[in-house]
Write an enzyme that holds these catalytic residues in place. Structure first.
Site, PDB file in Angstrom:
ATOM      1  N   GLU A  45      -6.940   7.167 -16.036  1.00 34.98           N
ATOM      2  CA  GLU A  45      -6.687   5.742 -15.798  1.00 34.98           C
ATOM      3  C   GLU A  45      -8.009   4.998 -15.599  1.00 34.98           C
ATOM      4  OE1 GLU A  45      -5.212   3.034 -12.081  1.00 34.98           O
ATOM      5  OE2 GLU A  45      -4.380   5.051 -12.242  1.00 34.98           O
ATOM      6  N   ASP A  49      -9.182   2.156 -18.166  1.00 38.11           N
ATOM      7  CA  ASP A  49      -9.406   0.796 -17.680  1.00 38.11           C
ATOM      8  C   ASP A  49     -10.708   0.239 -18.260  1.00 38.11           C
ATOM      9  OD1 ASP A  49      -8.946  -1.496 -15.744  1.00 38.11           O
ATOM     10  OD2 ASP A  49     -10.848  -0.720 -14.978  1.00 38.11           O
ATOM     11  N   ASP A 113      -1.057   1.259 -15.007  1.00 39.81           N
ATOM     12  CA  ASP A 113      -1.900   2.444 -14.795  1.00 39.81           C
ATOM     13  C   ASP A 113      -1.606   3.512 -15.848  1.00 39.81           C
ATOM     14  OD1 ASP A 113      -2.858   1.143 -12.541  1.00 39.81           O
ATOM     15  OD2 ASP A 113      -1.720   2.382 -11.122  1.00 39.81           O
ATOM     16  N   GLU A 116      -3.277   2.570 -19.113  1.00 41.65           N
ATOM     17  CA  GLU A 116      -4.715   2.865 -19.047  1.00 41.65           C
ATOM     18  C   GLU A 116      -4.977   4.360 -19.150  1.00 41.65           C
ATOM     19  OE1 GLU A 116      -5.926  -0.996 -16.312  1.00 41.65           O
ATOM     20  OE2 GLU A 116      -5.779   0.979 -15.367  1.00 41.65           O
TER      21      GLU A 116
END
Length: 163
Positions: A45, A49, A113, A116
């Site tokens: 994640e 991101d 999340d 990502e």
């Protein structure tokens, strides 16, 4: 993760993983990882991101001549959990997230999340170009979409900052 589950997820995201363990980790919430002594998706994640932000920034930079402020506001929306979770919900990927002791299926933050983590797993399994194409397609990035945001910014500027 069962092979048929892996196949369903890969069909929904339109990507075939060479390393299935990356996909499995991407779909492992920390609550499940803790109780099953396995790795959670948090590191993927974190990576995803950054990739999402970078690819979105490049899209805006390459396609529009917007101010830094307008670009930042548009990017903030495009990469928000509220926006990226739509892909997860539209493809019912929330049904494959491994978690314990709670039901995150209505949480756009947890699904953001997950998105990502998928991007992070793709990067580790392939390359940045594959991730960029996935992001642009899955989030429907187009010049028309961002032009809408840019026009909205101009209208707000006239309404609130004109003498």
């Amino acid at each position: 993760m069962k092979p048929e589950t892996v196949q369903k997820i890969e069909e929904k995201i339109n990507y075939h993983f060479k390393n299935i363990s990356l996909l499995e980790t991407a779909f492992t919430h920390s609550s499940y990882a803790f109780s099953h002594s396995t790795e959670s998706n948090e590191r993927l994640e974190f990576l995803g991101d950054s990739v999402l932000n970078f690819c979105t920034t490049m899209f805006l930079f390459d396609n529009f001549n917007l101010s830094e402020g307008a670009s930042s506001k548009i990017r903030a929306y495009l990469v928000s959990s509220e926006n990226v979770s739509k892909f997860v919900f539209n493809n019912r990927l929330e049904n494959y997230l491994l978690c314990d002791n709670f039901n995150p299926q209505n949480s756009s933050n947890v699904m953001g999340d997950l998105y990502e983590a998928i991007v992070g797993a793709m990067l580790k399994d392939s390359n940045l170009e594959i991730c960029k194409n996935f992001i642009y397609k899955s989030l429907n990035y187009s010049t028309q979409l961002v032009t809408h945001f840019a026009c909205f910014e101009q209208v707000l500027a006239v309404l609130f900052y004109s003498p």
